[in-house]
Design a protein around this motif. Structure first.
Motif, PDB file in Angstrom:
ATOM      1  N   ASP A  72       0.805  -1.215   0.000  1.00  0.00           N
ATOM      2  CA  ASP A  72       0.000   0.000   0.000  1.00  0.00           C
ATOM      3  C   ASP A  72       0.836   1.262   0.000  1.00  0.00           C
ATOM      4  O   ASP A  72       0.302   2.362   0.041  1.00  0.00           O
ATOM      5  N   SER A  73       2.155   1.119  -0.020  1.00  0.00           N
ATOM      6  CA  SER A  73       3.003   2.294   0.046  1.00  0.00           C
ATOM      7  C   SER A  73       3.140   2.909  -1.344  1.00  0.00           C
ATOM      8  O   SER A  73       2.799   2.307  -2.357  1.00  0.00           O
ATOM      9  N   GLU A  74       3.649   4.130  -1.382  1.00  0.00           N
ATOM     10  CA  GLU A  74       3.852   4.798  -2.656  1.00  0.00           C
ATOM     11  C   GLU A  74       5.009   4.142  -3.399  1.00  0.00           C
ATOM     12  O   GLU A  74       5.972   3.671  -2.794  1.00  0.00           O
ATOM     13  N   PRO A  75       4.950   4.079  -4.710  1.00  0.00           N
ATOM     14  CA  PRO A  75       6.035   3.451  -5.470  1.00  0.00           C
ATOM     15  C   PRO A  75       7.308   4.277  -5.395  1.00  0.00           C
ATOM     16  O   PRO A  75       7.268   5.504  -5.349  1.00  0.00           O
ATOM     17  N   VAL A  97       9.093   3.702 -10.759  1.00  0.00           N
ATOM     18  CA  VAL A  97       8.263   4.428 -11.714  1.00  0.00           C
ATOM     19  C   VAL A  97       9.050   4.666 -13.002  1.00  0.00           C
ATOM     20  O   VAL A  97       8.548   4.450 -14.116  1.00  0.00           O
ATOM     21  N   SER A 138      -0.960   8.960 -15.155  1.00  0.00           N
ATOM     22  CA  SER A 138      -0.600   9.492 -13.841  1.00  0.00           C
ATOM     23  C   SER A 138       0.877   9.382 -13.540  1.00  0.00           C
ATOM     24  O   SER A 138       1.314   9.741 -12.445  1.00  0.00           O
ATOM     25  N   ALA A 139       1.677   8.880 -14.476  1.00  0.00           N
ATOM     26  CA  ALA A 139       3.115   8.761 -14.261  1.00  0.00           C
ATOM     27  C   ALA A 139       3.826   8.974 -15.588  1.00  0.00           C
ATOM     28  O   ALA A 139       3.255   8.791 -16.665  1.00  0.00           O
ATOM     29  N   TYR A 195       4.938  10.759 -10.553  1.00  0.00           N
ATOM     30  CA  TYR A 195       3.670  10.049 -10.507  1.00  0.00           C
ATOM     31  C   TYR A 195       2.748  10.813  -9.570  1.00  0.00           C
ATOM     32  O   TYR A 195       3.177  11.643  -8.768  1.00  0.00           O
ATOM     33  N   GLY A 196       1.484  10.558  -9.691  1.00  0.00           N
ATOM     34  CA  GLY A 196       0.498  11.228  -8.839  1.00  0.00           C
ATOM     35  C   GLY A 196      -0.707  11.612  -9.660  1.00  0.00           C
ATOM     36  O   GLY A 196      -0.983  11.038 -10.721  1.00  0.00           O
ATOM     37  N   GLU A 197      -1.412  12.610  -9.201  1.00  0.00           N
ATOM     38  CA  GLU A 197      -2.613  13.074  -9.888  1.00  0.00           C
ATOM     39  C   GLU A 197      -2.207  14.028 -11.012  1.00  0.00           C
ATOM     40  O   GLU A 197      -2.361  15.234 -10.913  1.00  0.00           O
ATOM     41  N   GLY A 241       1.729  14.913  -6.382  1.00  0.00           N
ATOM     42  CA  GLY A 241       2.410  13.635  -6.441  1.00  0.00           C
ATOM     43  C   GLY A 241       3.882  13.819  -6.163  1.00  0.00           C
ATOM     44  O   GLY A 241       4.307  14.788  -5.542  1.00  0.00           O
ATOM     45  N   GLN A 242       4.673  12.875  -6.639  1.00  0.00           N
ATOM     46  CA  GLN A 242       6.098  12.881  -6.369  1.00  0.00           C
ATOM     47  C   GLN A 242       6.870  13.092  -7.668  1.00  0.00           C
ATOM     48  O   GLN A 242       6.493  12.596  -8.718  1.00  0.00           O
TER      49      GLN A 242
END
Length: 817
Positions: A5-8, A13, A134-135, A202-204, A233-234
């Motif tokens: 469930d963590s962010e990639p 990515v 999103s990425a 990545y992100g929205e 996002g990141q």
């Protein structure tokens, strides 16, 4: 990388986004800490955190050499026999930029590798982009990226089967690293360069826009990605080589002379992996080798392919290695793991060996799917199981199959990017052939002449034949361009609109009825800029290969081809008095030309990155230029001397505008600011920081009292040009504002946006009078005709829309078309 469930991780990515380009596995951190750490053919590596790779030993170098530089090598280590080992060097990456298919690039910049002959001066590369997912990821490199790969698949498979247990014994028994068997990679191919920079996000961010700024210097390639205001996002970037000292964001070297850059920076790698079946899942091997297709379900196990294996404690009595199950370890993106699981699940193989090139060969004529597991299952590649129980997929690994450039690479072959030789392109399997465009020798009027002998025709027959030939031009052009509209201009007499496109064509439109006058090949590949002469009699366009072409408007014939620039010419303009032409190029020079003889008058040097704009002052005495070196320069047109260098911006300078009296100049930058300067002294007068993203448009009002700016943050701001106070904010666009302009009478403002709309605003109160929803893609240009009668726009959908303004302003009420 964390739990499910963590962010990639950003390097994961990056790998996911660029692996489908079919160059190999993207290396996030390919800078070697030492010579022994360089990723080379034959290296056995372990993937560490942070996108780093630890070279354990090399299977192609002599044992004596390895013993000197390693903590240890496998027991009874023997290098892979190199007699008749086929190592191919079948092409290079000669493009300065690669990007994921989730990114659409607009307004690409210079070739990397530009500058002085010894490379001490870098070029800049900048571009705008649109995200389709999103990425996304971008790789910038100093060409070439040199490729080499071991093509002897069976030799590698046999070698790994024979030596793998000793590898595992080294890392776990001697080094106590506690690695699983599928955590060792054997490098079979590399693509290396001298300098690179990478970024991923990545992100929205789906359907959003941003820009990338890149500076290439003797120390490093610096890359920054500016996200649109609404993106979240990141984002991270990385670069190499990294043997320089970083200090407060700048890179400086020691007092020692700069060593030559080595092509030791690995940006892509091909690799093999091996995986054994659990003994408790073992099944008898069918007699004879060959393809064995079994049902997907298999007895035993959890079926998800995530079981973790410990290293062998030693050979069993029958010579095989025993493994015991331990808790699974969450690993990063590894496409070959998916292939190995397929082999074990769909065959009786006890050992699976595969490579990234196997995957590329499976999807030889199509894109690598996002859901790789489902994609491989759908293709059902045959599996061969040999007499030793080793399973491999049956694919064709001939040259040009694996590692071939994808369509995305062909898309980023922007002007300024040096292309590989034709033979290399053929070897790489490129689906897009780049051919040299010869200088144009005839205009579109030649198309009307045809090949038929018109002698003996009556006047009526000649007229009919001419109409038929004209239709051959008009019918394909009536729906616009086959590519994005990259440039749009209206003639000073308001009679014509000219549009240029990345489909290499120019279309001339009649503003009276929006009909096509003619369409022709530009002779400059992508048409980056187009402009009418002040007398409306000539049209100039600029594009790749340093080419500038001047056309006669009424007939359409070539008047002159201006030669001098050595790289893409992004901008070309006429002086208001019609006596001069000025151009700016990726070759980092500005040139002033005589508009009558078309001879070069001055070559203006001083920029150390690509030039994105040139603009004359209203009195034609001064010329401003700027671009990727963050500066704007003001030149004396008469003498060609530098009058002032305007410094202060922290990002690419996209454009500039003089006030009506030629006393002040405003510059707009990627750093989100607009700066107003005194032309005579070069001092900064006003700093406007009204925007939250790059500013791409700036213009003074007719009286010079106010200034308009438009930005990627989706807003248009009007400020007092003396005090800097914001007096009006136009808000309503849902994405970047790419174009904005005052109407000739100053009553209206038009804007074009990446939300696919054109908006007409009331200058007095900032209200939106009309929203035009006629385009199917982002609007790149929006302009009024000088007589104020028409409002035209161009878009990435290839369409040009010409509107009669009075038809929409009768009630001046809000409306949506």
């Amino acid at each position: 990388m964390g739990g499910p469930d963590s962010e990639p991780a950003i390097w994961e990515v990056y790998a996911r986004q660029l692996f489908p380009l079919k160059h190999g596995f993207p290396v996030w951190n390919g800078h070697p800490e030492s010579d022994g750490d360089e990723l080379d053919l034959g290296s056995v590596i372990y993937t560490q955190g942070g996108g780093k790779y630890l070279t354990l030993f090399n299977c192609m170098k002599p044992v004596e050499e390895e013993e000197k530089i390693r903590r240890g090598i496998p027991e009874d280590h023997k290098p892979i026999p190199q007699t008749n080992l086929l190592i191919d060097k079948y092409g290079e990456i000669n493009l300065p930029r690669l990007h994921s298919s989730s990114i659409t690039v607009r307004g690409a910049g210079a070739e990397l590798g530009g500058g002085s002959p010894d490379g001490t001066f870098g070029a800049g590369l900048g571009f705008k982009y649109t995200t389709k997912a999103s990425a996304g990821a971008v790789l910038v490199l100093r060409p070439p990226g040199r490729r080499q790969v071991i093509s002897s698949k069976r030799r590698i498979v046999t070698y790994m089967r024979e030596r793998f247990d000793s590898w595992m014994s080294l890392v776990n028994d001697r080094f106590e690293m506690d690695l699983a068997q599928d955590e060792l990679w054997f490098i079979s191919g590399t693509i290396k360069t001298t300098q690179w920079a990478a970024a991923a996000f990545y992100g929205e961010s789906s359907n959003k826009e941003g820009s990338v700024d890149c500076q290439v210097g003797p120390f490093k390639i610096g890359l920054s990605m500016n996200l649109a205001a609404e993106q979240s996002g990141q984002y991270e970037s990385n670069w190499g080589p990294q043997h320089w000292i970083e200090e407060e964001g700048a890179v400086v070297s020691s007092s020692e002379p700069l060593p030559p850059l080595k092509p030791n920076q690995c940006i892509f790698m091909n690799y093999y992996k091996m995986k054994k079946r659990f003994l408790w899942k073992s099944r008898p091997i069918a007699a004879g080798a060959g393809p064995h297709q079994l049902p997907p379900s298999s007895p035993g196990g959890d079926g998800d392919g995530t079981a973790r294996l410990s290293v062998p404690s030693g050979p069993s009595d029958d010579g095989s290695s025993e493994f015991e199950e331990v808790p699974p370890r969450v690993q990063g993106y590894d496409p070959v793991d998916i292939l190995l699981e397929y082999i074990l699940e769909h065959s009786e193989a006890e050992i699976a060996i595969g490579s990234d090139r196997d995957i590329y060969a499976i999807f030889k004529d199509e894109d690598v799917p996002d859901d790789l597991k489902a994609g491989i299952a759908a293709k059902q590649p045959q599996i061969d199981v040999d007499e030793d129980g080793v399973g491999t997929v049956v694919v064709d690994l001939e040259l040009g199959v694996a590692g071939a450039p994808s369509a995305t690479e062909a898309e980023v072959a922007q002007p300024g990017a040096e292309l590989a030789p034709a033979e290399d392109q053929e070897a790489q399997g490129s689906s897009s052939q780049q051919t040299e465009i010869p200088p144009p020798t005839a205009g579109p009027s030649a198309l009307l002449e045809g090949d038929d002998d018109d002698d003996g025709l009556t006047e009526e027959e000649e007229a009919r034949l001419k109409d038929e030939r004209q239709l051959r031009i008009w019918l394909p052009a009536m729906n616009g361009h086959g590519g994005s509209v990259t440039s749009l201009a209206v003639s000073p007499d308001s009679k014509y609109i000219a549009s240029g496109s990345d489909d290499t064509t120019i279309i001339l439109w009649d503003t009276e009825d929006s009909s096509v006058v003619r369409k022709w090949e530009s002779g400059v590949d992508i048409v980056w800029h187009i402009a009418f002469s002040p007398d409306s009699q000539r049209l100039v366009c600029s594009g790749s290969e340093g080419r500038i072409v001047v056309w006669e408007v009424e007939v359409g014939d070539v008047i002159e081809v201006l030669e001098g620039h050595t790289d893409t010419v992004h901008t070309v303009v006429w002086s208001p008095d019609g006596t001069r032409l000025a151009s700016g190029s990726d070759d980092m020079t500005v040139r002033i030309w005589d508009a009558e003889t078309y001879q070069e008058i001055y070559k203006l040097e001083g920029h150390n990155a690509m030039v994105t704009f040139v603009v004359f002052s209203p009195d034609s005495k001064l010329l401003a230029s700027g671009g990727a070196d963050y500066n704007c320069r003001i030149w004396d047109v008469e003498t060609g001397t530098l009058k002032h260098e305007l410094t202060g911006h922290k990002g690419m300078v996209w454009t500039a505008a003089f006030d009506p009296e030629s006393r002040r100049i405003a510059t707009a930058s990627d750093d989100g600011s607009v700066r107003i300067w005194r032309v005579e002294t070069g001092e900064e007068l006003v700093l406007l920081s009204e925007h939250h993203g790059p500013v791409w448009v700036v213009a003074f009002t007719e009286d010079g009292k106010e200034i308009m700016s438009a930005s990627s943050d989706g807003t248009i701001k009007i400020c007092d040009s003396f005090s800097g106070e914001c007096v009006l904010a136009l808000e309503g666009h849902d994405s970047m504002v790419n174009a904005a302009e005052f109407s000739p009478d100053g009553k209206y403002i038009v804007s074009g946006s990446s939300d696919n709309t054109v908006r007409l605003w009331d200058r007095r109160d900032g209200s939106c009078l009309v929203t035009f929803n006629e385009h199917n893609d982002k609007v790149t240009h929006a302009i009024f005709s000088p007589d104020g009668r028409t409002l035209s726009s161009g878009s990435d959908d290839g369409k040009v829309k010409i509107r009669i303004l009075s038809e929409f302003l009768q009630g001046e009420g809000d409306a949506e078309q």
